[in-house]
Design an enzyme around this catalytic site. Structure first.
Site, PDB file in Angstrom:
ATOM      1  N   GLU A   1      42.721  28.614  17.516  1.00 14.30           N
ATOM      2  CA  GLU A   1      43.487  29.217  18.605  1.00 14.30           C
ATOM      3  C   GLU A   1      42.658  30.143  19.496  1.00 14.30           C
ATOM      4  OE1 GLU A   1      46.963  31.060  16.928  1.00 14.30           O
ATOM      5  OE2 GLU A   1      47.629  29.243  15.941  1.00 14.30           O
TER       6      GLU A   1
ATOM      7  N   GLU B   1      48.691  23.538  11.839  1.00 15.97           N
ATOM      8  CA  GLU B   1      49.651  24.571  11.414  1.00 15.97           C
ATOM      9  C   GLU B   1      51.030  24.221  11.948  1.00 15.97           C
ATOM     10  OE1 GLU B   1      48.825  28.668  12.483  1.00 15.97           O
ATOM     11  OE2 GLU B   1      46.723  28.452  11.892  1.00 15.97           O
TER      12      GLU B   1
HETATM   13  O1  IFM Z   1      49.621  33.543  11.085  1.00 12.60           O
HETATM   14  C1  IFM Z   1      49.306  32.874  12.260  1.00 12.60           C
HETATM   15  C2  IFM Z   1      47.979  32.165  12.130  1.00 12.60           C
HETATM   16  O2  IFM Z   1      46.960  33.038  11.790  1.00 12.60           O
HETATM   17  C3  IFM Z   1      47.602  31.496  13.423  1.00 12.60           C
HETATM   18  N1  IFM Z   1      48.690  30.683  13.922  1.00 12.60           N
HETATM   19  C4  IFM Z   1      50.012  31.226  13.943  1.00 12.60           C
HETATM   20  C5  IFM Z   1      50.346  31.841  12.600  1.00 12.60           C
HETATM   21  C6  IFM Z   1      51.777  32.432  12.624  1.00 12.60           C
HETATM   22  O3  IFM Z   1      51.852  33.430  13.577  1.00 12.60           O
END
Ligand code: IFM
Length: 454
Positions: free
Chosen positions: A168, A358
């Site tokens: 990210e 994710e």
């Molecule tokens: O916890 C975070 C992660 O570190 C990066 N993506 C989003 C998740 C939830 O906010």
């Protein structure tokens, strides 16, 4: 196809994800250097109730037990990140063998259990020593990252085939340097755009080095982006344009250089007006576009956007969807957005192979008197997202795997430990782990390589 079950492709990978600062703890053990998150958490007011990742889930000392839990869950793959400051405590130069040793043991133990490691090199925890030299706003950091990526893949590349350079980068750039709510806590638009450029550059500079260091034929190198589709708040052309502007600012700004070697023209024009264009060298965009095997997609919600003149330089604002369901993060539950996004990436950006690196949700999980954690909302959330992923695959999207965020409850950045995303419940007093109902449910999904219809 078995009745009632949406089957995924045979080679589909099911996993779960974490990140170093969120679970490891051991913030100063075995020669680890300070990171920007170690520093940021110590500033009063930055983190909910002053929480820090000093101990977090103490995974650094408990990883063998955690791998047993992963095995119990039936995970085929585990995505985790490396703490740069464990490897190079000052960010570059002096190597810390004990840091490498930890990840060697982690990788060996995963492989011994038949769990494939998927490693992210940078999940936001820059060594503080590099921040002191200007951090990601300093072009040198991209080259330090290249050296770090080279060293880690030289050490682990004989056993690990799947690598992500960044997690990210938009969050690092904007939350860390524009909105100031993540480390290093800065609020400077021009700097945020420069940081985004250096993050992308560091990615491009590292890809071929990583590739050379990995011996396996099945090696895959990629980058993970936080992505969400933008929906206009109404049928008005102005809202549609605002939705596109927001998408290009938050997502296109990363997708376009990676996929076609250019920044989105519409945003460039605005940044030129404000003097926010990043400084770059002639070859940078070509380097950033170095071919990769995959893009990792972190998906949580969609954005509903309206035109809002004067609200910010891109004239957009968010609208809270009426009658929607929200997670504890205040994020709308909108599974169809995943399908829409995947199709867009594949059709418009011609992305390579995709992984969901994710997806998951924070809900108010509590231990019941029976000692269990009943989390039907999370099961429902995951089931509906898996269905949409399946739908995209059926329509030709090359989606290769799915990593649930997160393996266990952990440190949720500025929210501290107040948000629980895990399949596994973490008791922060005792550090005891308990599988939630969603973990048992996920085990079944993995076993049958499919999810129930409906
Ligand atoms: O916890 C975070 C992660 O570190 C990066 N993506 C989003 C998740 C939830 O906010």
């Amino acid at each position: 196809m078995a009745t009632g079950i949406l089957k995924f492709p045979d080679e589909f990978i099911w996993g779960a994800a974490t990140a170093a600062y969120q679970i490891e703890g051991a913030y100063a053990d075995d020669g680890k250097g300070e990171s920007i998150w170690d520093r940021f958490c110590r500033v009063p007011g930055n983190i909910f109730e002053g929480h820090t990742g000093d101990i977090a889930c103490d995974h650094y000392h408990r990883f063998l037990d955690d791998i047993k839990l992963m095995k119990n869950l039936g995970l085929q793959a585990y995505r985790f990140s490396i703490a740069w400051a464990r490897i190079f405590p000052e960010g570059h130069g002096r190597l810390n063998p004990k840091g490498i040793d930890f990840y060697n043991r982690l990788v060996d133990a995963l492989i011994a259990e038949g769990i494939q490691p998927y490693i992210t090199l940078y999940h936001w925890d820059l060594p503080q020593a590099l921040q002191d030299k200007g951090g990601w706003a300093n072009r040198d950091t991209a080259y330090y990252f290249q050296d770090y990526a080279a060293e880690v893949t030289r050490q682990l590349g004989d056993r690990v085939d799947h690598w992500m350079t960044h997690n990210e980068p938009a969050v690092t750039a904007y939350l860390g340097h524009l909105y100031g709510i993540h480390a290093p806590g800065l609020k400077d638009y021009k700097m945020a755009i420069q940081v985004a450029h250096h993050l992308l550059l560091s990615h491009g500079l590292s890809v071929s080095i990583i590739r050379d260091n990995i011996k396996s034929e099945s090696k895959e190198i990629g980058i993970t982006l936080n992505l969400s589709p933008s929906y206009p708040a109404s049928d008005a052309a102005a809202d549609l344009e605002a939705a596109n502007r927001y998408f290009n600012f938050n997502h296109g700004w990363f997708l376009e250089p990676l996929c076609s070697g250019q920044y989105p023209a519409s945003i460039l024009a605005i940044y030129e007006k404000y003097g926010y264009l990043p400084s770059m060298q002639p070859d940078d965009l070509r380097i950033i576009k170095t071919p990769i095997e995959f893009i990792g997609v972190n998906f949580y919600f969609r954005d509903l956007v309206k035109n809002a003149p004067g609200k910010n330089i891109l004239n957009y604002d968010f609208v809270k969807p009426p009658d929607a369901k929200f997670t504890e993060m205040g994020w709308e539950v909108y599974p169809e957005g995943l399908y829409v996004l995947l199709k867009k990436l594949y059709l418009e950006y011609k992305t390579p192979k995709l992984y969901i690196t994710e997806n998951g949700a924070a809900f108010q999980d509590k231990k019941s008197p029976d000692g269990k954690i009943h989390d039907p909302l999370r099961i429902d959330y995951l089931q509906r997202h898996f269905q949409q992923a399946h739908r995209a695959i059926q329509e030709g999207v090359p989606l290769a795997g799915y990593f649930v965020w997160s393996l266990m409850d952990n440190f949720e950045w500025s929210f501290g430990f107040s948000k629980r995303f895990g399949l596994i419940y973490t008791d922060y007093q005792t550090l005891e782990r308990t599988l939630k109902d969603s973990a048992s449910w996920y085990r079944q999904v993995i076993e049958q390589n499919g999810v129930l219809i409906g």
